[in-house]
Design an enzyme around this catalytic site. Structure first.
Site, PDB file in Angstrom:
ATOM      1  CD  GLU A 158      -2.667  -1.426   2.491  1.00  0.00           C
ATOM      2  OE1 GLU A 158      -2.708  -0.505   3.312  1.00  0.00           O
ATOM      3  OE2 GLU A 158      -3.296  -2.505   2.650  1.00  0.00           O
ATOM      4  CG  ASN A 199      -0.492  -7.012  -1.288  1.00  0.00           C
ATOM      5  OD1 ASN A 199      -1.105  -7.618  -2.161  1.00  0.00           O
ATOM      6  ND2 ASN A 199      -0.953  -6.877  -0.045  1.00  0.00           N
ATOM      7  CG  HIS A 235      -9.621  -6.126   1.065  1.00  0.00           C
ATOM      8  ND1 HIS A 235      -9.819  -7.253   1.829  1.00  0.00           N
ATOM      9  CD2 HIS A 235      -8.325  -5.777   1.226  1.00  0.00           C
ATOM     10  CE1 HIS A 235      -8.683  -7.592   2.431  1.00  0.00           C
ATOM     11  NE2 HIS A 235      -7.761  -6.707   2.076  1.00  0.00           N
ATOM     12  CD  GLU A 264      -4.265  -8.046   1.885  1.00  0.00           C
ATOM     13  OE1 GLU A 264      -5.171  -7.382   2.447  1.00  0.00           O
ATOM     14  OE2 GLU A 264      -3.077  -7.709   1.933  1.00  0.00           O
ATOM     15  CG  ASP A 266     -12.234  -9.495   2.448  1.00  0.00           C
ATOM     16  OD1 ASP A 266     -11.617  -9.460   3.533  1.00  0.00           O
ATOM     17  OD2 ASP A 266     -12.339  -8.512   1.686  1.00  0.00           O
TER      18      ASP A 266
END
Ligand code: G3I
Length: 345
Positions: A158, A199, A235, A264, A266
């Protein structure tokens, strides 16, 4: 007749190549075998240690694991020079015993830094020169400790804002933009075989962030810096559109010679859960895996926790949750079955 029976038996015994196996997979590990990609989950280390049912499902379903928090700087060096590796070691040891690969998360981030570091920088007792040495020692110590045990590291996490500017973290503020090349070089020197990634979140759709990240990659490559992959956190929320151009964004990074990973995944929802929301959630998961499989360089699909029992979402998005493949009782949701139904392109 006898020779025909023998012939049929011989044909039946020929193992189908992975891509030709069209039966519905038994579980996600079987899906990983059929599709030829790594299917993983972030791991809550307390649950791994204390919950036998959580541990059983994790080890049955996943070929790949990521430490949700156990490998972050605040977790491994809470006091300067005092290393607490037990949780990270437990994840790596469990992975070794269960034929799982490990994704290292994350060497350099602006979050979850130990207080001794942030305080020292804030009050000026740690100047830029010392900060760079501290960063080099951290990256080297952690990457060297797990040398040969980490398939890929999220080296930096990030580093770009949603408006496409570089995140003004303590790293950029005090060390300048060169810190990114430095940490990739230090990680590569500490573990030459680990794949080294950038990432980030919202790379699935956010054009300014995508363009800046592409520029960072090209600049690193022009310097000969060892960078191997891009992690799309994934996400998502069903209250937002599915990022329909995600596969094309993956291809733009793949065209630079990078691996691509969903790191990641979800799909949260505004509670309460309804059958309609679960159906939409299943569609989002299915589209994400389909997008990954449509890009040759995408060979990892990791969810950020596999059960609603332990998800970061409720604590960060008030009134939202139910983001994972299994519910609190570890019962598969429609999204789990939707993934099993995805076929390799
Ligand atoms: O360990 C302490 C515990 O001692 C204390 O009692 C408790 C209550 O304050 O907090 C515990 O620390 C929490 C930590 O998770 C470990 O559980 C922190 O408060 C909490 O903020 C932290 O949240 C993590 C979050 O990153 C921090 O930004 C989430 O679990 C984790 O899922 C989330 O993961 C990030 C990825 O690393 C990067 N991508 C985004 C993703 C979601 O934010």
């Amino acid at each position: 007749m006898k020779s025909l029976i023998i012939a049929l038996a011989l044909v039946a015994a020929i193992p189908l190549p992975a891509h030709a196996d069209h039966r519905t997979p038994r579980d996600l590990r079987d899906l990983a075998h059929q599709t030829g990609i790594r299917i993983g989950s972030a791991v809550d280390i307390a649950s791994l240690r204390d919950e036998a049912d959580y541990r059983k499902v994790l080890n049955r379903e996943f070929t790949h694991v990521t430490a949700e928090n156990a490998m972050k700087w605040e977790s491994v060096e809470p006091e300067r020079g005092v290393f607490t590796w037990a949780d990270a070691d437990a994840l790596v040891d469990n992975a070794r015993r269960n034929n799982q690969k490990v994704r290292g998360h994350t060497l350099v981030w602006h979050n979850q830094l130990p207080a001794w570091l942030t305080t020292g920088v804030e009050n000026g007792t740690i100047d830029a020169a010392e900060l760079r040495n501290i960063l080099r020692d951290h990256v080297t110590t952690q990457a060297r400790r797990y040398k040969g045990k980490i398939r890929a590291w999220d080296v930096v996490n990030e580093v770009v804002n949603d408006d496409g500017t570089m995140r003004q973290s303590i790293w950029l503020t005090h060390l300048g933009p060169g810190y990114i090349a430095d940490v990739f070089r230090w990680a590569h020197r500490a573990d030459p075989h680990a794949k080294l990634y950038i990432n980030d979140y919202n790379l699935e759709w956010n054009v300014p962030k995508i363009e800046t990240t592409l520029s960072i990659v090209k600049d690193l490559q022009a310097q000969g810096v060892p960078i191997h992959g891009i992690g799309f956190q994934g996400h998502l929320g069903i209250q937002y559109d599915y990022p329909g151009d995600w596969a094309n964004v993956m291809r733009r990074f793949a065209d630079l010679g990078l691996e691509v990973a969903v790191t990641e995944m979800d799909v949260r929802m505004v509670l309460p859960v309804t059958p309609e929301k679960l159906t939409t959630q299943a569609e989002y998961y299915q589209r994400a895996l389909t997008d990954c499989l449509s890009v040759k360089a995408c060979r990892e699909f990791t969810v950020w926790g596999f059960t609603d029992r332990h998800s970061w979402v409720p604590g960060w998005f008030e009134g939202e949750g139910a983001a994972c493949l299994l519910d609190e009782n570890l019962a598969p949701k429609p999204a789990y079955h939707a993934l099993l139904g995805v076929k390799k392109a």
